[in-house]
Design an enzyme around this catalytic site. Structure first.
Site, PDB file in Angstrom:
ATOM      1  N   ASP A   1      48.243  13.696 -28.953  1.00 52.72           N
ATOM      2  CA  ASP A   1      47.395  14.540 -29.778  1.00 52.72           C
ATOM      3  C   ASP A   1      48.140  14.857 -31.069  1.00 52.72           C
ATOM      4  OD1 ASP A   1      49.345  16.360 -29.050  1.00 52.72           O
ATOM      5  OD2 ASP A   1      47.944  17.908 -28.410  1.00 52.72           O
TER       6      ASP A   1
ATOM      7  N   ASN B   1      38.587  18.170 -30.341  1.00 52.80           N
ATOM      8  CA  ASN B   1      38.353  18.965 -31.555  1.00 52.80           C
ATOM      9  C   ASN B   1      37.988  20.411 -31.203  1.00 52.80           C
ATOM     10  OD1 ASN B   1      38.688  16.664 -33.288  1.00 52.80           O
ATOM     11  ND2 ASN B   1      36.642  16.024 -32.655  1.00 52.80           N
TER      12      ASN B   1
ATOM     13  N   LYS C   1      43.358   9.142 -26.148  1.00 55.20           N
ATOM     14  CA  LYS C   1      43.974  10.422 -25.799  1.00 55.20           C
ATOM     15  C   LYS C   1      43.340  11.032 -24.559  1.00 55.20           C
ATOM     16  CE  LYS C   1      44.375  15.159 -26.378  1.00 55.20           C
ATOM     17  NZ  LYS C   1      43.440  16.290 -26.250  1.00 55.20           N
TER      18      LYS C   1
END
Length: 269
Positions: A231, A120, A212
Site C-alpha cells: 500500500d 481508498n 494489494k
C-alpha cells in the site's frame, strides 16, 4: 462478560491488543475498562491482558485450541523469525519496537470483503461499513454482536439490501465477490492449495480486486506468509529503505516482515 468462565494464555511477548489493531483486522475494539472485544468466526470474544497473561472470557480450553490458537498464529516460532530478521538493521529495529505483533489467520470470506471495503478508505470508516454490514445481514449473537454474513446472504441482499451499509462504489465489488464465491468461480479450497501467483490470479477474477487486496487476503485469510501487500506506506518503505526489494532475511515470510515494517513506519518510536 462472564468473569467465571475464561481461558488463561501465557503470552510470551504476544501483544494481542497490538495484533488486533495494526491494520490487519477491523472488528476489534478496546473498551473503557481496558478489555478488547470483537467477533471472529461467528464467535464474540472479550480478552483482557494482564502482564504476561491474557484472559479469554467465555472460552474453554477446547475452543481456544480449536479456534483462537490458529487465529493468533501461536504455533509459529516467532523468536526464530526475530533472529532471522535481525540480520537487517531496519527490520531489526521494527521488530524490537513491536515484538508482540502476530499475523492473524482470519476467515477468508470476511477477509476478502474487508479488504475490498478498505480500498481508498480510512480505518474508522472501514470499521463502520463492516459493522453496518454485519448488523444488517449477519446472525444476531446477542449482546449487540453480529456474525459476518455469508456470501449467499450478501448476494441475496443485492445492491438495494446493501444500501444501508453505505459502501459507495465498493458495493458492486462486494456483490461480485459474493456471486463468484457462491457459484464456485472463486474457490477458497483451490486458492488454499495454490502458490502465491496462481492464488492471486484466482482472487483477481473478482471486480475491484487487484494486487494489494489479493495479497492482503492471501496473507491474512489464507496464512500465505510470503504474500506481500503493497500500500502507500509499504511503497514508502520500499522506496526509502529497500529499493531493490525486502532483504534476503525476509524471503519466505515477506508478509510477516511487512507487518512489522508497516507498523513501525506509521508509529516510529
Amino acid at each position: 462478560m462472564n468473569e467465571k468462565n475464561f481461558y488463561v494464555l501465557h503470552k510470551n511477548a504476544l501483544d494481542i491488543s497490538l495484533s488486533f489493531d495494526c491494520g490487519q483486522a477491523f472488528r476489534w475494539e478496546k473498551r473503557e475498562d481496558g478489555s478488547i472485544h470483537g467477533v471472529a468466526f461467528g464467535r464474540a470474544l472479550t480478552v483482557r491482558e494482564n502482564g504476561n497473561e491474557a484472559y479469554f472470557y467465555g472460552v474453554d480450553e477446547k475452543e481456544f485450541n480449536e479456534v483462537w490458537r490458529k487465529y493468533l498464529d501461536l504455533d509459529r516460532d516467532y523468536p526464530a523469525l526475530y533472529e532471522k530478521f535481525s540480520e537487517d538493521k531496519y527490520l531489526k529495529q521494527a521488530v524490537e519496537a513491536y515484538p508482540g505483533i502476530r499475523i492473524l489467520r482470519q476467515e477468508p470470506w470476511e477477509t476478502l470483503c474487508s479488504f475490498i471495503i478498505s480500498q481508498n478508505n480510512n480505518i474508522p470508516r472501514i470499521k463502520g461499513i463492516i459493522a453496518r454490514l454485519c448488523e444488517s445481514l449477519g446472525d444476531d449473537l446477542g449482546g449487540g454482536d453480529f456474525a459476518f454474513p455469508p456470501p449467499e446472504k450478501v448476494l441475496e441482499a443485492g445492491e438495494e439490501g446493501l444500501a444501508p451499509i453505505r459502501a459507495g462504489f465498493r458495493t458492486k465489488y462486494i456483490i461480485d465477490a459474493a456471486e463468484k464465491v457462491t457459484n464456485g468461480e472463486v474457490d477458497f479450497d483451490k486458492i488454499d492449495s495454490l502458490g502465491l501467483e496462481e492464488a492471486a490470479e484466482e482472487l483477481k477474477k473478482i471486480k475491484g480486486v487487484g494486487d494489494k487486496v489479493a495479497a492482503c487476503v492471501l496473507l491474512y485469510g489464507f496464512g500465505k506468509v510470503d504474500a506481500l501487500p503493497v500500500d502507500t506506506w509499504v511503497k514508502k518503505i520500499l522506496a526509502e529503505t529497500y529499493p531493490n526489494g525486502l532483504p534476503e532475511c525476509a524471503n519466505g515470510v515477506r508478509g510477516i516482515a511487512q507487518q512489522y515494517l508497516f507498523h513501525y513506519r506509521r508509529n516510529p518510536v
